[in-house]
Each structure stands twice: as structure tokens, then as C-alpha cells.
Design a protein around this motif. Sequence first.
Motif, PDB file in Angstrom:
ATOM      1  N   ARG A 277      -3.764 -16.170   4.698  1.00 32.51           N
ATOM      2  CA  ARG A 277      -4.873 -15.662   3.882  1.00 32.51           C
ATOM      3  C   ARG A 277      -4.509 -14.340   3.220  1.00 32.51           C
ATOM      4  NH1 ARG A 277      -7.860 -16.690   8.431  1.00 32.51           N
ATOM      5  NH2 ARG A 277      -8.306 -14.464   8.699  1.00 32.51           N
ATOM      6  N   LEU A 278      -3.834 -13.468   3.971  1.00 34.75           N
ATOM      7  CA  LEU A 278      -3.454 -12.173   3.415  1.00 34.75           C
ATOM      8  C   LEU A 278      -2.458 -12.345   2.276  1.00 34.75           C
ATOM      9  CD1 LEU A 278      -3.156 -10.089   6.686  1.00 34.75           C
ATOM     10  CD2 LEU A 278      -4.907  -9.862   4.907  1.00 34.75           C
ATOM     11  N   PHE A 279      -1.503 -13.286   2.434  1.00 40.35           N
ATOM     12  CA  PHE A 279      -0.564 -13.529   1.334  1.00 40.35           C
ATOM     13  C   PHE A 279      -1.301 -14.078   0.117  1.00 40.35           C
ATOM     14  CE2 PHE A 279       2.148 -16.392  -1.117  1.00 40.35           C
ATOM     15  CZ  PHE A 279       3.120 -15.499  -1.530  1.00 40.35           C
ATOM     16  N   ARG A 280      -2.211 -15.025   0.333  1.00 36.83           N
ATOM     17  CA  ARG A 280      -2.992 -15.571  -0.791  1.00 36.83           C
ATOM     18  C   ARG A 280      -3.755 -14.465  -1.513  1.00 36.83           C
ATOM     19  NH1 ARG A 280      -8.179 -18.365   1.156  1.00 36.83           N
ATOM     20  NH2 ARG A 280      -8.528 -16.142   1.586  1.00 36.83           N
ATOM     21  N   ASP A 281      -4.451 -13.625  -0.768  1.00 40.99           N
ATOM     22  CA  ASP A 281      -5.249 -12.567  -1.392  1.00 40.99           C
ATOM     23  C   ASP A 281      -4.352 -11.567  -2.130  1.00 40.99           C
ATOM     24  OD1 ASP A 281      -7.417 -13.831  -0.296  1.00 40.99           O
ATOM     25  OD2 ASP A 281      -7.653 -12.412   1.362  1.00 40.99           O
ATOM     26  N   TRP A 282      -3.215 -11.232  -1.505  1.00 43.15           N
ATOM     27  CA  TRP A 282      -2.276 -10.312  -2.164  1.00 43.15           C
ATOM     28  C   TRP A 282      -1.741 -10.929  -3.454  1.00 43.15           C
ATOM     29  CZ3 TRP A 282       2.901 -11.183  -3.273  1.00 43.15           C
ATOM     30  CH2 TRP A 282       3.618 -10.075  -3.745  1.00 43.15           C
ATOM     31  N   LEU A 283      -1.384 -12.212  -3.415  1.00 42.21           N
ATOM     32  CA  LEU A 283      -0.844 -12.885  -4.601  1.00 42.21           C
ATOM     33  C   LEU A 283      -1.869 -12.931  -5.725  1.00 42.21           C
ATOM     34  CD1 LEU A 283       1.569 -14.509  -5.793  1.00 42.21           C
ATOM     35  CD2 LEU A 283       0.469 -16.563  -4.875  1.00 42.21           C
ATOM     36  N   LEU A 284      -3.112 -13.245  -5.386  1.00 41.53           N
ATOM     37  CA  LEU A 284      -4.153 -13.286  -6.410  1.00 41.53           C
ATOM     38  C   LEU A 284      -4.394 -11.905  -7.013  1.00 41.53           C
ATOM     39  CD1 LEU A 284      -6.714 -15.724  -4.743  1.00 41.53           C
ATOM     40  CD2 LEU A 284      -5.215 -16.195  -6.690  1.00 41.53           C
ATOM     41  N   ASP A 285      -4.316 -10.873  -6.190  1.00 40.61           N
ATOM     42  CA  ASP A 285      -4.479  -9.511  -6.706  1.00 40.61           C
ATOM     43  C   ASP A 285      -3.319  -9.132  -7.636  1.00 40.61           C
ATOM     44  OD1 ASP A 285      -5.786  -6.789  -6.610  1.00 40.61           O
ATOM     45  OD2 ASP A 285      -3.816  -6.287  -5.807  1.00 40.61           O
ATOM     46  N   GLN A 286      -2.091  -9.444  -7.231  1.00 43.71           N
ATOM     47  CA  GLN A 286      -0.925  -9.114  -8.038  1.00 43.71           C
ATOM     48  C   GLN A 286      -0.910  -9.870  -9.362  1.00 43.71           C
ATOM     49  OE1 GLN A 286       1.932  -7.029  -7.409  1.00 43.71           O
ATOM     50  NE2 GLN A 286       0.532  -6.102  -5.926  1.00 43.71           N
ATOM     51  N   SER A 287      -1.445 -11.088  -9.362  1.00 48.71           N
ATOM     52  CA  SER A 287      -1.370 -11.929 -10.567  1.00 48.71           C
ATOM     53  C   SER A 287      -2.634 -11.876 -11.407  1.00 48.71           C
ATOM     54  CB  SER A 287      -1.086 -13.388 -10.163  1.00 48.71           C
ATOM     55  OG  SER A 287      -2.123 -13.889  -9.320  1.00 48.71           O
ATOM     56  N   ALA A 288      -3.555 -10.985 -11.076  1.00 48.81           N
ATOM     57  CA  ALA A 288      -4.827 -10.927 -11.805  1.00 48.81           C
ATOM     58  C   ALA A 288      -4.621 -10.730 -13.293  1.00 48.81           C
ATOM     59  CB  ALA A 288      -5.703  -9.818 -11.225  1.00 48.81           C
ATOM     60  N   LEU A 289      -3.663  -9.875 -13.662  1.00 50.58           N
ATOM     61  CA  LEU A 289      -3.432  -9.597 -15.081  1.00 50.58           C
ATOM     62  C   LEU A 289      -2.933 -10.839 -15.817  1.00 50.58           C
ATOM     63  CD1 LEU A 289      -3.533  -7.355 -17.210  1.00 50.58           C
ATOM     64  CD2 LEU A 289      -1.131  -6.854 -16.679  1.00 50.58           C
ATOM     65  N   LEU A 290      -2.180 -11.691 -15.129  1.00 46.60           N
ATOM     66  CA  LEU A 290      -1.681 -12.913 -15.762  1.00 46.60           C
ATOM     67  C   LEU A 290      -2.822 -13.834 -16.174  1.00 46.60           C
ATOM     68  CD1 LEU A 290       1.308 -13.804 -13.385  1.00 46.60           C
ATOM     69  CD2 LEU A 290       1.337 -12.462 -15.484  1.00 46.60           C
ATOM     70  N   ARG A 291      -3.896 -13.793 -15.434  1.00 45.14           N
ATOM     71  CA  ARG A 291      -5.048 -14.645 -15.764  1.00 45.14           C
ATOM     72  C   ARG A 291      -5.964 -13.980 -16.788  1.00 45.14           C
ATOM     73  NH1 ARG A 291      -4.228 -14.927 -10.453  1.00 45.14           N
ATOM     74  NH2 ARG A 291      -5.902 -13.480  -9.874  1.00 45.14           N
TER      75      ARG A 291
END
Length: 295
Positions: A277-291
Motif C-alpha cells: 500500500r505504501l509503494f502504491r501511494d508513493w507511486l501515485l504521489d510521484q506520478s501525479a504530474l503525469l496525470r
Amino acid sequence: MARSLPSLNALRAFEAAGRHESFSRAANELGVSHSAISRHVRGLEDRIGAQLFRDLPRGVALTQAGARYLAALSPAFDRIAEASEVFAQRPAGQVTVDAEPLFAANWLIPRLNDFYQKYPDIELRLEASTMLADIARYEVDVAIRFYHAGPPSDDGLLISNAPLYPFAAPSLVPDPLSPADLLKLPLLRDRYEDTWAKWAAVCGCDLSHVAQSDWRLRSVLSYAAALAGQGVLLTSADVTEGDVNAGRLVQCSDIGFRMGSYHLVAGEGVMRRGPARLFRDWLLDQSALLRSTSG
């Protein structure tokens, strides 16, 4: 009333062997011998009165009873792990991530120091391939894949749907070119789909009269060829950001098009584990700008 439970060691051995459908891989996961897994499983079969595995010429496979038993046990072990993690001061464990090679090398790895600093007790095991690993059998925990029409289920989380643009080394394209002139340069073609034909159509150009080699490379090799000034590559800004900022690549045109998107997919029950879950949340935070910038 006391619960009538089989040996917890036997249940762990069966659950691991069932996920992998392999006594050897279960033994490696649990840090015990192959014979210990076999002994626990056979004892469990005697205890519950059902055959859980059938022998194959090479290895074992779950019986129908074994598959039903595994389907009931795995979520229970997930819930035990999740409940235990609530009381841990720092999240610990490991997450195995399988990502497409170009995305892993160019976008994910440069950002992993941030993850390691935030979660030093989580071991991130990164693999790279273009084939979708069997997350249903726990070959990996999560996978990052590019889908042309979205992931095969509703469980996939969007990471990036960045458009494709032409990129090249400054030595090959020192000055801006029109689409027609750009198409006269060596074009690095995708091994599985002719993306240049689609880009030419978007630009209103006729590609049929442009002489180009039929040779096609895999994405990582195409990217290396573009860096070496050997051709123009159609790819997305998410994987070129570092090399564009360093001046090793330039975007050759403002004309782009979308062909698909990167998604995160996970095995059933994986997100009940704290590290995943922590990796998922971190990945979504890091990739927010891509979306937010790629719509």
C-alpha cells in the motif's frame, strides 16, 4: 470454546506452496527445506482428510479442494499480516515490482531514493520485463504495464497517459523541422506497432513515399539509438524527462498523440499488505504530474 485448528506451520507451508504451486519456491520463501514443506502439507492433508496437491511429472498442482482451501486461507493470512502491521512502529517487509524496462530505467529508478529514504525498512525488489507477470500466482506483487486500451480489469490504477512525441539527439536535429522534413530522417520504429504511421496521419503527412528500414528494435534499444543520434524516436515525456533536462535529447515537434497509458496492477489481496500500500501511494504521489498534465 477452543478452536480446533491445524498446525499454523502446516497452514503457512500449504499457503505458500499453493500460491507458487511449488514446494521448492515455498521452501525458499519460508526459509525451510523442501522436505519440511512436503511433510507439513502431507500432515495437513491427513488432518483435514482431503488431497490438496496432485503430483505432476515436474512439480505439483493444486487439486480442486486445494484451490478452494487456498482461496479461504490466503485472505486470512493477509488480514493477520495487516493487523500486525498496525502495531509496528515502522513498516517493514518487501514488495516485488515488475515494470516495463524503459519506464523502470528512465522514470522509476531515478525516483527510488525518495522511497528508500521514507521507508528504509521496506525492501523493494525491482524487475523489468515486457511480459505481464502472473500476479495471480504471486510471481510479483505489483506490475507497471503499458496498455493500449486500459488494463484488463477495473483494478488497474492509472500512472501516466502521456502523449507520444518525436525525440532525437541534438546532433541529429539541431533546429526545429517541419513534420514532413522530420519524416525524412531515420525513424526508429517500434517492434510491435508502427507508431510513425499514426503520427504522420495526425500531422497530415503521407508516409508511404518515405523510404525507411523495416528493422525494428525493442524500446530500450531504440532509446539508446536515439541518444546516440541514430534516429528519431516516438516516445513519451515521462521517460525522456531526465535526458531532455540534461540536453541529451530534444523534443522535435509539438504534435503528439495518445496511444495508451501506464497502469499499476496488483495481485488479489496484495494491497492489504502495508508495504504494498505504501509503494502504491508513493507511486501515485510521484506520478501525479503525469496525470494532471497529460489529461
